[in-house]
Design an enzyme around this catalytic site. Structure first.
Site, PDB file in Angstrom:
ATOM      1  CE  LYS A  57     -47.141 -62.428 -36.567  1.00 34.27           C
ATOM      2  NZ  LYS A  57     -48.413 -62.200 -37.211  1.00 34.27           N
TER       3      LYS A  57
ATOM      4  CE  LYS B 100     -54.976 -68.325 -27.009  1.00 35.73           C
ATOM      5  NZ  LYS B 100     -56.401 -68.118 -27.172  1.00 35.73           N
TER       6      LYS B 100
ATOM      7  CB  ALA C 287     -42.597 -74.054 -46.727  1.00 31.03           C
TER       8      ALA C 287
ATOM      9  CB  THR D 158     -59.845 -66.748 -28.853  1.00 29.28           C
ATOM     10  OG1 THR D 158     -59.369 -65.761 -29.762  1.00 29.28           O
ATOM     11  CG2 THR D 158     -60.162 -68.030 -29.589  1.00 29.28           C
TER      12      THR D 158
ATOM     13  CE  LYS E 290     -59.195 -65.892 -33.239  1.00 29.22           C
ATOM     14  NZ  LYS E 290     -58.704 -64.740 -32.585  1.00 29.22           N
TER      15      LYS E 290
ATOM     16  CB  VAL F   5     -57.460 -58.754 -28.048  1.00 25.54           C
ATOM     17  CG1 VAL F   5     -58.866 -58.583 -28.555  1.00 25.54           C
ATOM     18  CG2 VAL F   5     -56.844 -60.030 -28.574  1.00 25.54           C
TER      19      VAL F   5
ATOM     20  CB  CYS G 178     -53.486 -67.210 -32.003  1.00 28.64           C
ATOM     21  SG  CYS G 178     -53.419 -65.574 -31.295  1.00 28.64           S
TER      22      CYS G 178
ATOM     23  CG  LEU H 143     -50.801 -71.931 -49.608  1.00 31.95           C
ATOM     24  CD1 LEU H 143     -51.164 -72.093 -51.062  1.00 31.95           C
ATOM     25  CD2 LEU H 143     -50.777 -73.308 -48.921  1.00 31.95           C
TER      26      LEU H 143
HETATM   27  C1  UGA Z   1     -53.259 -65.414 -35.946  1.00 30.51           C
HETATM   28  C2  UGA Z   1     -54.303 -65.184 -37.053  1.00 30.51           C
HETATM   29  O1  UGA Z   1     -53.651 -65.019 -38.313  1.00 30.51           O
HETATM   30  C3  UGA Z   1     -55.159 -63.941 -36.752  1.00 30.51           C
HETATM   31  O2  UGA Z   1     -56.180 -63.814 -37.731  1.00 30.51           O
HETATM   32  C4  UGA Z   1     -55.799 -64.110 -35.369  1.00 30.51           C
HETATM   33  O3  UGA Z   1     -56.567 -62.989 -35.000  1.00 30.51           O
HETATM   34  C5  UGA Z   1     -54.713 -64.307 -34.337  1.00 30.51           C
HETATM   35  O4  UGA Z   1     -53.937 -65.473 -34.692  1.00 30.51           O
HETATM   36  C6  UGA Z   1     -55.392 -64.480 -33.005  1.00 30.51           C
HETATM   37  O5  UGA Z   1     -56.094 -65.484 -32.822  1.00 30.51           O
HETATM   38  O6  UGA Z   1     -55.351 -63.559 -32.188  1.00 30.51           O
HETATM   39  P1  UGA Z   1     -50.858 -64.347 -35.351  1.00 30.51           P
HETATM   40  O7  UGA Z   1     -50.800 -65.358 -34.235  1.00 30.51           O
HETATM   41  O8  UGA Z   1     -50.478 -62.939 -35.084  1.00 30.51           O
HETATM   42  O9  UGA Z   1     -52.356 -64.306 -35.965  1.00 30.51           O
HETATM   43  O10 UGA Z   1     -49.870 -64.905 -36.455  1.00 30.51           O
HETATM   44  P2  UGA Z   1     -49.968 -65.327 -37.998  1.00 30.51           P
HETATM   45  O11 UGA Z   1     -49.505 -64.218 -38.851  1.00 30.51           O
HETATM   46  O12 UGA Z   1     -51.251 -65.941 -38.310  1.00 30.51           O
HETATM   47  O13 UGA Z   1     -48.835 -66.472 -38.021  1.00 30.51           O
HETATM   48  C7  UGA Z   1     -48.982 -67.665 -37.230  1.00 30.51           C
HETATM   49  C8  UGA Z   1     -47.849 -68.621 -37.494  1.00 30.51           C
HETATM   50  O14 UGA Z   1     -47.922 -69.153 -38.803  1.00 30.51           O
HETATM   51  C9  UGA Z   1     -46.459 -67.973 -37.391  1.00 30.51           C
HETATM   52  O15 UGA Z   1     -45.593 -68.868 -36.725  1.00 30.51           O
HETATM   53  C10 UGA Z   1     -46.041 -67.756 -38.836  1.00 30.51           C
HETATM   54  O16 UGA Z   1     -44.662 -67.736 -39.010  1.00 30.51           O
HETATM   55  C11 UGA Z   1     -46.688 -68.987 -39.473  1.00 30.51           C
HETATM   56  N1  UGA Z   1     -46.933 -68.817 -40.930  1.00 30.51           N
HETATM   57  C12 UGA Z   1     -47.907 -67.986 -41.382  1.00 30.51           C
HETATM   58  C13 UGA Z   1     -46.179 -69.550 -41.827  1.00 30.51           C
HETATM   59  O17 UGA Z   1     -45.271 -70.320 -41.439  1.00 30.51           O
HETATM   60  N2  UGA Z   1     -46.442 -69.428 -43.167  1.00 30.51           N
HETATM   61  C14 UGA Z   1     -47.405 -68.614 -43.634  1.00 30.51           C
HETATM   62  O18 UGA Z   1     -47.597 -68.568 -44.879  1.00 30.51           O
HETATM   63  C15 UGA Z   1     -48.159 -67.867 -42.725  1.00 30.51           C
END
Ligand code: UGA
Length: 432
Positions: free
Chosen positions: A324, A266, A255, A122, A207, A11, A263, A253
Site C-alpha cells: 500500500k 498472517k 476496492a 500479535t 486483535k 511495533v 498483518c 471499503l
Molecule cells: C493493519 C491494521 O489496519 C492495523 O490496525 C493493525 O495494527 C496492523 O494491520 C497490524 O496488525 O499490525 P496495515 O497492515 O498497516 O494495518 O495495513 P492496512 O492499512 O490495514 O491495509 C491492509 C491492506 O488492506 C492493504 O493491502 C491495503 O491496500 C488494503 N486496503 C485497505 C484496501 O484494499 N482497501 C481499503 O479500503 C483499506
C-alpha cells in the site's frame, strides 16, 4: 515510567518512541547490534512518516535509548513490552512464537522487582498463559504480571494512530497492573481514546478479530467490484452508499488489488489455526483468505484481456509495488504475485516506487527499477497504478507520453474515468 521495548521492528520502535515523547524513559532493545548502532545515529530501518524526527528529538532529550542488552534493560525497567515478530510458521498457518518465548525466558532471569510484562506483538489466545508459566518457573507470582495490550497501528499512519487511537485494549484481571497501564495511557485517554480493560485472552483475540474483520470488509468490497464491472455500476457509489449507514461505516471499503502486508494475511491464517485448536470453524474468514488469494489471478486475467492475451514483449509499468502507499513494506504485496507471472510470460516490466528499488524483484527476468515516474512509464503498453501514493495522484500523463497512448489500469481508482477518456487514454479502474 521506565519502559523497555523488546524488538525494534515496526511495533516496538514506533510505540517506544511515542511513549518517550509522552515523557516516559524508554529503552528499545534489539539483538541486532548494527540496527542499534544505526538507531543511535538517528538512522531508521523502516520508512514511516514522522518517525525519524521523533527518534532524534527523544534520543537527544535522553528519554529514549537503544541497547542490545536485554537483561540489563529489563532490570532497569518497570514495564516490559514484548514486540518481536510472530510470522506465519514455515509451511504452516499458525504463528511462530519462538521469538516471543525466547524473550520470555530472558526476561525471567532479570526480574529484580515487580514488573509488568506486556505482549504488544500479535499473539494467539493463550500465549499470555504460556509466558506466565515460563516466567513463573524462576520467579514468584507476586513479582510479575503478564498483560496483553495489542497494537492497532497502520503502517504509514503509525504515529498518528498511536497518539490518537480509537481504543486502548488492556487484557488483565489484576487491578494493580490495570491501574498502572491506565496511568501510562492517560495522555491518550484524555485526548479521547476509549480505554477497555478485558481479560487477557479477550485482548489477544480482539486483535486477531479486528484484523480479520477489516480483511473481510476489504474482500467483501473487492468481490462486489467484480460484480460492478459486469453490471456497469460504479463501485465508488456502492462504497459511499453502504458507508453512510453508521452500522457499516465508510472506512476499509475501497476496492483494489488483493490485500497484503505483514498483518492481514498472517493474522487471518493464524486465527483460523487458533479456532481449529479449539475445534471451531471460522468459515467466513476461511473464504476471505481464499477469495483474496484468487484476487491476484483474477487481476492477472484482467491484464491479459486488456493486452488481448499478447503479453510477450509488452512493456508493462507498475507505479508503486509495496502492499500500500506510505510504506516501503513488500510483505505479501499483490505485486509479488503479479510481476513474476508477467515476467514469466515474457513481458518487460518497469517499475517506480517512491521508496526505491526492491530486492524482492531483482531475481525476475526483464524487471527493472526506474528512478522516476517519467522513465517508468516511457514507451509503456500498459501502466498499472498499484498503490495510492500522493506522487501518483496528479500525473500529467499527456506531457509524459509522446506517440502511442498506453492502456492505464488504475487499481486504486485515483483518476476520473471521463477525464482520462477525454484525453484519449484507454483507462480502466476497479469495479467501474
Ligand atoms: C493493519 C491494521 O489496519 C492495523 O490496525 C493493525 O495494527 C496492523 O494491520 C497490524 O496488525 O499490525 P496495515 O497492515 O498497516 O494495518 O495495513 P492496512 O492499512 O490495514 O491495509 C491492509 C491492506 O488492506 C492493504 O493491502 C491495503 O491496500 C488494503 N486496503 C485497505 C484496501 O484494499 N482497501 C481499503 O479500503 C483499506
Amino acid at each position: 515510567m521506565k519502559l523497555c521495548m523488546i524488538g525494534t521492528g515496526y511495533v516496538g520502535l514506533v510505540s517506544g518512541v511515542c511513549f518517550a515523547d509522552l515523557g516516559n524513559n524508554v529503552i528499545c532493545v534489539d539483538k541486532d547490534q548494527q540496527k542499534i548502532n544505526s538507531l543511535k545515529k538517528g538512522k531508521i530501518p523502516i520508512y514511516e512518516p514522522g518517525l525519524e524526527e521523533l527518534v532524534l528529538k527523544n534520543y537527544k532529550n535522553k528519554r529514549l535509548d537503544f541497547s542490545t542488552d536485554l537483561e540489563v534493560s529489563v532490570k532497569k525497567s518497570d514495564i516490559i513490552f514484548i514486540c518481536v515478530g510472530t510470522p506465519t510458521k514455515k509451511g504452516g498457518s499458525s504463528a511462530d512464537l519462538s521469538q516471543v518465548y525466547n524473550v520470555a525466558k530472558h526476561i525471567s532471569k532479570s526480574i529484580n522487582k515487580f514488573k509488568i510484562i506486556i505482549t504488544k506483538s500479535t499473539v494467539p489466545v493463550t500465549t499470555g498463559d504460556e509466558i506466565e508459566k515460563i516466567i513463573g518457573k524462576k520467579n514468584k507470582k507476586k513479582n510479575f504480571s503478564i498483560v496483553s495490550n495489542p497494537e492497532f497501528l497502520r503502517e504509514g499512519e503509525a504515529i498518528r494512530d498511536f497518539i490518537y487511537p480509537d481504543r486502548v485494549v488492556v487484557g488483565t484481571n489484576e487491578v494493580r497492573s490495570n491501574k498502572i497501564l491506565k496511568t501510562l495511557y492517560s495522555p491518550l485517554i484524555s485526548k479521547g481514546a476509549q480505554y477497555l480493560n478485558t481479560s487477557r485472552r479477550a485482548a489477544e483475540l480482539i486483535k486477531y478479530a479486528s484484523n480479520a474483520f477489516l480483511a473481510t470488509k476489504v474482500t467483501f468490497i473487492n468481490e462486489l467490484a467484480n460484480l460492478c464491472e459486469k453490471t456497469d455500476i460504479n463501485i465508488e457509489d456502492i462504497s459511499i452508499g453502504m458507508g453512510l449507514d453508521k452500522r457499516i461505516g465508510s472506512r476499509f471499503l475501497r476496492a483494489g488489488p488483493a490485500y497484503g502486508g505483514s498483518c492481514f494475511p498472517k493474522d487471518t491464517k493464524a486465527i483460523i489455526n487458533t479456532a481449529e485448536r479449539f475445534k471451531t470453524s471460522l468459515s467466513v474468514i476461511k473464504s476471505v483468505i481464499k477469495s483474496n488469494e484468487n484476487r491476484s489471478n483474477l487481476l492477472l486475467n484482467r491484464v491479459k484481456n486488456l493486452l488481448k492475451n499478447r503479453i510477450k514483449n509488452k512493456n508493462i509499468c507498475f507505479l508503486g509495488v509495496t502492499f500500500k502507499a506510505n510504506t516501503d513494506d513488500m510483505r505479501d504485496s499483490s505485486s509479488l504475485s503479479m510481476i513474476p507471472e508477467l515476467s514469466k510470460k515474457g513481458a518487460k516490466v518497469n517499475y517506480y516506487d517512491p521508496t526505491g528499488s526492491k530486492s524482492e524483484l531483482n531475481k525476475y527476468k526483464n524487471v527493472s527499477y526506474k528512478q522516476n515516474i517519467k522513465d517508468a512509464i516511457k514507451k509503456s503498453d500498459l501502466i498499472i497504478i498499484h498503490t495510492e501514493w500522493n506522487d501518483f495522484k496528479s500525473i500529467n500523463f499527456k506531457t509524459f507520453i509522446k506517440g502511442k497512448k498506453p492502456i492505464i489500469l488504475d487499481m486504486r481508482n485515483i483518476y476520473s474515468p471521463s477525464k482520462m477518456k477525454q484525453q484519449g487514454f484507454k483507462y480502466f479502474g476497479i469495479g467501474r
